[in-house]
Design a protein around this motif. Structure first.
Motif, PDB file in Angstrom:
ATOM      1  N   ALA A  55       1.224  -0.933   0.322  1.00 43.71           N
ATOM      2  CA  ALA A  55       0.134   0.196  -0.157  1.00 43.71           C
ATOM      3  C   ALA A  55       0.643   0.861  -0.207  1.00 43.71           C
ATOM      4  CB  ALA A  55      -0.473  -0.116   1.086  1.00 43.71           C
ATOM      5  N   TRP A 115      -4.470   7.191   5.530  1.00 36.42           N
ATOM      6  CA  TRP A 115      -5.562   7.159   5.428  1.00 36.42           C
ATOM      7  C   TRP A 115      -6.698   5.690   6.068  1.00 36.42           C
ATOM      8  CZ3 TRP A 115      -9.001  11.070   3.667  1.00 36.42           C
ATOM      9  CH2 TRP A 115      -9.801  10.031   2.805  1.00 36.42           C
ATOM     10  N   TYR A 116      -6.553   4.644   5.907  1.00 38.16           N
ATOM     11  CA  TYR A 116      -7.428   3.700   6.478  1.00 38.16           C
ATOM     12  C   TYR A 116      -7.268   3.722   7.528  1.00 38.16           C
ATOM     13  CZ  TYR A 116      -7.420   1.726   1.534  1.00 38.16           C
ATOM     14  OH  TYR A 116      -7.937   1.673   0.150  1.00 38.16           O
ATOM     15  N   ARG A 120      -2.470   5.572   1.686  1.00 43.82           N
ATOM     16  CA  ARG A 120      -2.965   4.641   1.866  1.00 43.82           C
ATOM     17  C   ARG A 120      -3.203   4.772   3.135  1.00 43.82           C
ATOM     18  NH1 ARG A 120      -7.865   5.539  -0.214  1.00 43.82           N
ATOM     19  NH2 ARG A 120      -7.491   7.299  -0.073  1.00 43.82           N
ATOM     20  N   VAL A 121      -2.188   3.677   3.639  1.00 39.72           N
ATOM     21  CA  VAL A 121      -1.538   2.771   5.213  1.00 39.72           C
ATOM     22  C   VAL A 121      -2.202   4.088   5.836  1.00 39.72           C
ATOM     23  CG1 VAL A 121      -0.080   2.509   6.851  1.00 39.72           C
ATOM     24  CG2 VAL A 121       0.524   1.783   4.665  1.00 39.72           C
TER      25      VAL A 121
END
Lengths: 240, 253
Positions: A91, A98-99, A95-96
């Motif tokens: 990722a 964000w999630y 993204r890391v």
């Protein structure tokens, strides 16, 4: 109210006792050093605080919230920067973050703002679209710290955050940690580099064979002209 | 309830599947295309009819179910197993998510991938003028219910597996044989009479039979028994997954 309160925490793996009736408190705003040799029980204790590990007996609470009974409230107050890179390596950094922000219930707007802020503070802005696997060791450490900080936790647990990091970055991280501690963030810090513990922490506890063998203000370790490292070695070797 | 957390969980799982879309989406669609082409068109053209339907019409629900089952199962089993293997399951364990939210996140993503592939198979079938839906409501119910079962089974296998080889054991030795023996390519009446009774004990028969009824309006098994099997499996697998998550079996140290 304590930032962290551990009462009689015991952790057993089958017949083996990894942590034995450990009791400990950390006060709000403290920079607390948690030391021990490899296998002493540091990471086991941290795992139990954060929910990664199960508690055999005893209780742990974070700002008054029991980590088992009120796990939602307790976990929302903690940020963990673990020893290992436990990230989806395929990722992107964006993204890391964000999630993980989403897992903590942060809105889209708040997440965007916080990711930009942490990117700026930790100098990750130009790396946001890179995959974790493509980063250098130092950058990976910074991402781990950013991930732990994404939801702005009141208690930050840093398990050997400077392992494998070059001197320059280490100093940058110290500066940043001092700043956030001065702003009121409670920090629990573990490291095998005792000089950084000496520089950063106000109070230090040493765990050996699953038991706290000393818990005192930093000045107590160095009052006789000794260094923390010398004191640590004398205490842990005496016990073993 | 942590609604944003759950939505993010599902989004992450679905995006993870799309990150490797050749393996997760394209591959089963190519498989389905080949099945439809070879069994439906080539072989099917030599078969007069099955129960009054063209062979391609008869075989399509089975092919759709086969791909839906594999997709839902692979989604959850590979995702959870890989997260355990690479330890980034810890990212979820430290978050303020309940066990139920974690399970729901995996299952919704499993169902989503199953339905995306199922929809793709349906579109391919349209090209061959083979896609009909006799009962839309039942079609939706059957596809979702079966995808839930195999998403849950995927989670069980992901928790049980200690290596990548074990991860594929259930798929190779149970799911694929039982699906093929569950009437994907043939009517149960084509089987020898002694085997016909055994076929009725294969739960996969009810999955295929139910979907076939929803698509072409014909069934060979008992609908009530079929729904009991489906609901029973959802309750059994769901209960077991919930219990294992609660005690942290192979999740928490």
């Amino acid at each position: 109210m304590h930032a962290l309160e551990i009462s009689n925490f015991t952790k057993k793996y089958g017949e083996r006792t990894a942590v034995d009736a450990l009791s400990l408190t950390v006060e709000p705003g403290e920079f607390f050093g948690f030391l021990g040799r490899n296998g002493a029980g540091k990471t086991t204790t941290i795992s139990a605080i954060t929910g990664i590990g199960k508690i055999t007996s005893g209780t742990i609470s974070i700002f008054g919230n029991d980590v088992e009974k009120n796990y939602r409230q307790a976990r929302a107050l903690v940020g963990l920067c673990p020893q290992e890179f436990n990230v989806d390596i395929f990722a992107t950094i964006e993204r890391v973050l964000w999630y993980v922000g989403g897992f903590y219930g942060m809105s889209t707007v708040d997440r965007k703002k916080r990711i930009a802020e942490l990117g700026r503070i930790l100098d990750l802005e130009s790396h946001m679209e890179k995959k974790f696997a493509e980063l250098s060791g130092g950058l990976k450490r910074r991402v781990m710290l950013a991930r732990a900080m994404i939801h702005d936790p009141k208690l930050l647990i840093l398990d050997e955050p400077t392992a494998g990091v070059d001197v320059e970055l280490r100093h940058e991280l110290w500066k940043y940690l001092r700043e956030i501690n001065a702003q009121g963030k409670t920090i629990i810090f573990t490291s095998h580099y005792l000089e950084e513990v000496e520089q950063l922490c106000q109070r230090i506890a040493i765990i050996d064979a699953g038991k706290i063998i000393v818990d005192a203000p930093k000045s107590e370790f160095t009052k006789d002209g000794s260094t923390l490292e010398a004191k640590f070695l004398s205490l842990t070797q005496k016990k073993s | 309830m942590n609604v944003i957390g759950l939505k993010t969980f599902v989004a992450r799982e679905v995006q993870r599947a799309f990150r490797v879309y050749i393996q997760t989406i394209l591959s089963p669609l190519i498989n389905a295309l080949l099945y439809i082409l070879i069994f439906g068109v080539v072989v099917g053209s030599t078969i007069q009819s099955v129960g009054g339907f063209s062979y391609i019409d008869f075989v399509l629900p089975g092919i759709l179910m086969l791909n839906l089952i594999n997709s839902a199962f692979s989604q959850t089993s590979s995702s959870l197993y890989f997260q355990r293997f690479a330890k980034h399951i810890e990212e979820i364990l430290v978050a303020p998510l309940s066990h139920m939210e974690m399970i729901a996140g995996y299952v919704i993503a499993g169902v989503a991938r199953g339905l995306i592939v199922g929809l793709g198979v349906y579109v391919i079938a349209l090209i061959f003028s083979a896609a009909t839906i006799a009962h839309l409501g039942l079609f939706i119910l059957y596809t979702i219910a079966v995808a839930v079962i195999f998403s849950l089974l995927g989670l069980l296998v992901a928790l049980w597996a200690q290596n990548f080889e074990q991860l594929s054991i259930l798929s190779v030795f149970v799911i694929t044989p039982l699906t093929f023996l569950g009437g994907v390519f043939n009517s149960v009446t084509m089987l020898p009479s002694s085997v016909q009774t055994i076929a009725l004990f294969n739960p996969f028969f009810y999955f295929v039979d139910g979907l076939r009824y929803a698509m072409i309006g014909v069934r060979e098994g008992n609908a009530m028994v079929g729904w009991m099997v489906i609901i029973g499996l959802i309750v059994l697998c769901g209960g077991l997954v919930w219990r294992l998550f609660t005690i942290g079996w192979r999740l928490r140290t």
